[in-house]
Design a protein around this motif. Sequence first.
Motif, PDB file in Angstrom:
ATOM      1  N   ILE A   1      47.234 -96.137 -46.832  1.00  0.00           N
ATOM      2  CA  ILE A   1      48.067 -96.111 -45.655  1.00  0.00           C
ATOM      3  C   ILE A   1      49.096 -97.235 -45.810  1.00  0.00           C
ATOM      4  O   ILE A   1      48.759 -98.370 -46.100  1.00  0.00           O
ATOM      5  CB  ILE A   1      47.236 -96.320 -44.382  1.00  0.00           C
ATOM      6  N   ARG A   2      50.328 -96.848 -45.567  1.00  0.00           N
ATOM      7  CA  ARG A   2      51.416 -97.817 -45.677  1.00  0.00           C
ATOM      8  C   ARG A   2      51.808 -98.305 -44.291  1.00  0.00           C
ATOM      9  O   ARG A   2      51.469 -97.702 -43.276  1.00  0.00           O
ATOM     10  CB  ARG A   2      52.610 -97.164 -46.354  1.00  0.00           C
ATOM     11  N   GLU A   3      52.573 -99.406 -44.252  1.00  0.00           N
ATOM     12  CA  GLU A   3      52.969-100.027 -43.003  1.00  0.00           C
ATOM     13  C   GLU A   3      53.857 -99.117 -42.166  1.00  0.00           C
ATOM     14  O   GLU A   3      53.676 -98.991 -40.960  1.00  0.00           O
ATOM     15  CB  GLU A   3      53.697-101.343 -43.280  1.00  0.00           C
ATOM     16  N   ASP A   4      54.805 -98.414 -42.774  1.00  0.00           N
ATOM     17  CA  ASP A   4      55.706 -97.538 -42.012  1.00  0.00           C
ATOM     18  C   ASP A   4      54.990 -96.295 -41.485  1.00  0.00           C
ATOM     19  O   ASP A   4      55.352 -95.763 -40.447  1.00  0.00           O
ATOM     20  CB  ASP A   4      56.927 -97.171 -42.849  1.00  0.00           C
ATOM     21  N   THR A   5      53.951 -95.804 -42.171  1.00  0.00           N
ATOM     22  CA  THR A   5      53.205 -94.661 -41.640  1.00  0.00           C
ATOM     23  C   THR A   5      52.295 -95.071 -40.494  1.00  0.00           C
ATOM     24  O   THR A   5      52.066 -94.305 -39.569  1.00  0.00           O
ATOM     25  CB  THR A   5      52.368 -93.977 -42.742  1.00  0.00           C
ATOM     26  N   VAL A   6      51.762 -96.301 -40.535  1.00  0.00           N
ATOM     27  CA  VAL A   6      50.907 -96.793 -39.452  1.00  0.00           C
ATOM     28  C   VAL A   6      51.726 -96.899 -38.163  1.00  0.00           C
ATOM     29  O   VAL A   6      51.260 -96.503 -37.085  1.00  0.00           O
ATOM     30  CB  VAL A   6      50.275 -98.159 -39.823  1.00  0.00           C
ATOM     31  N   LYS A   7      52.972 -97.397 -38.272  1.00  0.00           N
ATOM     32  CA  LYS A   7      53.830 -97.512 -37.091  1.00  0.00           C
ATOM     33  C   LYS A   7      54.102 -96.145 -36.471  1.00  0.00           C
ATOM     34  O   LYS A   7      53.989 -95.957 -35.261  1.00  0.00           O
ATOM     35  CB  LYS A   7      55.153 -98.182 -37.452  1.00  0.00           C
ATOM     36  N   SER A   8      54.451 -95.170 -37.323  1.00  0.00           N
ATOM     37  CA  SER A   8      54.725 -93.834 -36.779  1.00  0.00           C
ATOM     38  C   SER A   8      53.456 -93.188 -36.245  1.00  0.00           C
ATOM     39  O   SER A   8      53.481 -92.467 -35.248  1.00  0.00           O
ATOM     40  CB  SER A   8      55.396 -92.953 -37.830  1.00  0.00           C
ATOM     41  N   PHE A   9      52.315 -93.449 -36.902  1.00  0.00           N
ATOM     42  CA  PHE A   9      51.035 -92.923 -36.447  1.00  0.00           C
ATOM     43  C   PHE A   9      50.692 -93.492 -35.068  1.00  0.00           C
ATOM     44  O   PHE A   9      50.300 -92.754 -34.152  1.00  0.00           O
ATOM     45  CB  PHE A   9      49.961 -93.273 -37.482  1.00  0.00           C
ATOM     46  N   LEU A  10      50.846 -94.803 -34.862  1.00  0.00           N
ATOM     47  CA  LEU A  10      50.584 -95.436 -33.568  1.00  0.00           C
ATOM     48  C   LEU A  10      51.564 -94.936 -32.505  1.00  0.00           C
ATOM     49  O   LEU A  10      51.195 -94.714 -31.349  1.00  0.00           O
ATOM     50  CB  LEU A  10      50.664 -96.960 -33.687  1.00  0.00           C
ATOM     51  N   PHE A  11      52.819 -94.751 -32.897  1.00  0.00           N
ATOM     52  CA  PHE A  11      53.815 -94.227 -31.966  1.00  0.00           C
ATOM     53  C   PHE A  11      53.427 -92.828 -31.492  1.00  0.00           C
ATOM     54  O   PHE A  11      53.504 -92.511 -30.304  1.00  0.00           O
ATOM     55  CB  PHE A  11      55.201 -94.186 -32.623  1.00  0.00           C
ATOM     56  N   THR A  12      52.976 -91.973 -32.410  1.00  0.00           N
ATOM     57  CA  THR A  12      52.565 -90.609 -32.065  1.00  0.00           C
ATOM     58  C   THR A  12      51.358 -90.631 -31.133  1.00  0.00           C
ATOM     59  O   THR A  12      51.305 -89.874 -30.146  1.00  0.00           O
ATOM     60  CB  THR A  12      52.233 -89.805 -33.345  1.00  0.00           C
TER      61      THR A  12
END
Length: 120
Positions: A1-12
Amino acid sequence: IREDTVKSFLFTIAFNLITDNLRRYYKKQEITSYIYDTVSSVTSQTYNTEEAVLYSDLLYHINRKIASFPLKRRNVYIMSFYKNMSIADIASELSVSYKTVENHLLTSRKMMRVFLKDCV
């Protein structure tokens, strides 16, 4: 898991939680409104005989009380509450001052309040 995917995942996840809460809130409002409309329409339709008798009796006594008012006060009261006329319209119709109409309304409202308090 990368940092930019975690942000979008949390946003979703946050977006979906907020959307679910809003949907639940508006559904609750819709149901409450439906229940209120249904209950008020049902209660207005379940007008039984006892209520009809009490209503007609109270209306009879109110009309007798209005009939006991002096003529000008009675006319002002009827024009205000039964014909929904403004104070200025009543004053011009009866050719009296605005203040006179206000005083007649104030007195008649006080008398009716006392009378209705005694009735109820």
